[in-house]
Design a protein around this motif. Structure first.
Motif, PDB file in Angstrom:
ATOM      1  N   SER A  30      42.512  33.418  40.535  1.00  0.00           N
ATOM      2  CA  SER A  30      42.548  33.691  39.102  1.00  0.00           C
ATOM      3  C   SER A  30      41.201  33.345  38.475  1.00  0.00           C
ATOM      4  CB  SER A  30      43.666  32.891  38.429  1.00  0.00           C
ATOM      5  OG  SER A  30      43.621  33.048  37.031  1.00  0.00           O
ATOM      6  N   THR A  31      40.654  32.202  38.863  1.00  0.00           N
ATOM      7  CA  THR A  31      39.349  31.786  38.360  1.00  0.00           C
ATOM      8  C   THR A  31      38.274  32.790  38.756  1.00  0.00           C
ATOM      9  OG1 THR A  31      39.994  29.468  38.488  1.00  0.00           O
ATOM     10  CG2 THR A  31      37.630  29.928  38.403  1.00  0.00           C
ATOM     11  N   LEU A  64      38.585  36.051  39.737  1.00  0.00           N
ATOM     12  CA  LEU A  64      38.781  37.381  39.144  1.00  0.00           C
ATOM     13  C   LEU A  64      38.478  37.388  37.655  1.00  0.00           C
ATOM     14  CD1 LEU A  64      42.030  38.287  41.073  1.00  0.00           C
ATOM     15  CD2 LEU A  64      39.807  39.403  41.346  1.00  0.00           C
ATOM     16  N   ASN A  65      38.997  36.391  36.936  1.00  0.00           N
ATOM     17  CA  ASN A  65      38.766  36.341  35.491  1.00  0.00           C
ATOM     18  C   ASN A  65      37.319  36.013  35.174  1.00  0.00           C
ATOM     19  OD1 ASN A  65      41.296  36.799  33.878  1.00  0.00           O
ATOM     20  ND2 ASN A  65      42.049  35.374  35.426  1.00  0.00           N
ATOM     21  N   GLY A  66      36.757  35.044  35.871  1.00  0.00           N
ATOM     22  CA  GLY A  66      35.373  34.650  35.618  1.00  0.00           C
ATOM     23  C   GLY A  66      34.383  35.763  35.939  1.00  0.00           C
ATOM     24  N   SER A  67      34.714  36.541  36.968  1.00  0.00           N
ATOM     25  CA  SER A  67      33.844  37.656  37.366  1.00  0.00           C
ATOM     26  C   SER A  67      34.127  38.925  36.570  1.00  0.00           C
ATOM     27  CB  SER A  67      34.018  37.937  38.862  1.00  0.00           C
ATOM     28  OG  SER A  67      33.686  36.799  39.617  1.00  0.00           O
ATOM     29  N   GLN A  68      35.152  38.880  35.743  1.00  0.00           N
ATOM     30  CA  GLN A  68      35.567  40.009  34.920  1.00  0.00           C
ATOM     31  C   GLN A  68      35.790  41.271  35.757  1.00  0.00           C
ATOM     32  OE1 GLN A  68      33.499  40.331  31.078  1.00  0.00           O
ATOM     33  NE2 GLN A  68      32.509  38.370  31.570  1.00  0.00           N
ATOM     34  N   VAL A  69      36.502  41.078  36.872  1.00  0.00           N
ATOM     35  CA  VAL A  69      36.848  42.215  37.731  1.00  0.00           C
ATOM     36  C   VAL A  69      37.696  43.191  36.920  1.00  0.00           C
ATOM     37  CG1 VAL A  69      38.175  42.875  39.786  1.00  0.00           C
ATOM     38  CG2 VAL A  69      36.653  40.884  39.862  1.00  0.00           C
ATOM     39  N   ASP A  70      37.387  44.471  37.038  1.00  0.00           N
ATOM     40  CA  ASP A  70      38.110  45.499  36.284  1.00  0.00           C
ATOM     41  C   ASP A  70      39.579  45.520  36.701  1.00  0.00           C
ATOM     42  OD1 ASP A  70      38.066  47.946  34.503  1.00  0.00           O
ATOM     43  OD2 ASP A  70      38.830  48.811  36.387  1.00  0.00           O
ATOM     44  N   LEU A  71      40.473  45.314  35.739  1.00  0.00           N
ATOM     45  CA  LEU A  71      41.903  45.232  36.025  1.00  0.00           C
ATOM     46  C   LEU A  71      42.458  46.541  36.572  1.00  0.00           C
ATOM     47  CD1 LEU A  71      44.531  43.606  36.026  1.00  0.00           C
ATOM     48  CD2 LEU A  71      44.833  44.257  33.624  1.00  0.00           C
TER      49      LEU A  71
END
Length: 114
Positions: A96-97, A99-106
């Protein structure tokens, strides 16, 4: 009535219920009794308590960790299952850290997951 039912079910009224305003006791007890203590739900007691432990490890809540560890064991969880539930909580937190921190495209993530 809620206090009487708690006493009859648990053999005591834990102090945690006494921290609630009187108007909230019946609802809180109904939630615990209807889901967590109910043997007729989709999840068995061991699974529910392992989930509770995993969430408690993330919050973190020392009271919840203590309770859910003992409750998981009382519901048949082994030490290895307890370790695995905590490890899963850590893995989810880690990713979660990332993916969210890297701003992976949802949308892309969902396509790759599907």
């Amino acid at each position: 009535a809620a206090y009487k039912d708690i006493q009859a079910t648990l053999g005591t009224v834990p102090d945690m219920f006494k921290t609630l305003p009187d108007v909230a006791v019946a609802g809180a007890w109904a939630e615990i009794k209807g889901v967590q203590l109910n043997p007729n739900t989709a999840l068995n007691g061991k699974t529910k308590e392992l989930l509770g432990l995993a969430v408690a490890s993330q919050i973190p809540c020392q009271y919840c960790i203590y309770f859910h560890t003992l409750a998981a064991k009382a519901n048949g969880a082994s030490d290895e299952e307890i370790k695995e539930a905590i490890a899963m909580a850590a893995i989810v937190r880690h990713w979660s850290t990332m993916l969210n921190g890297s701003q992976v495209d949802l949308a892309t993530f969902k396509k790759q997951t599907d």
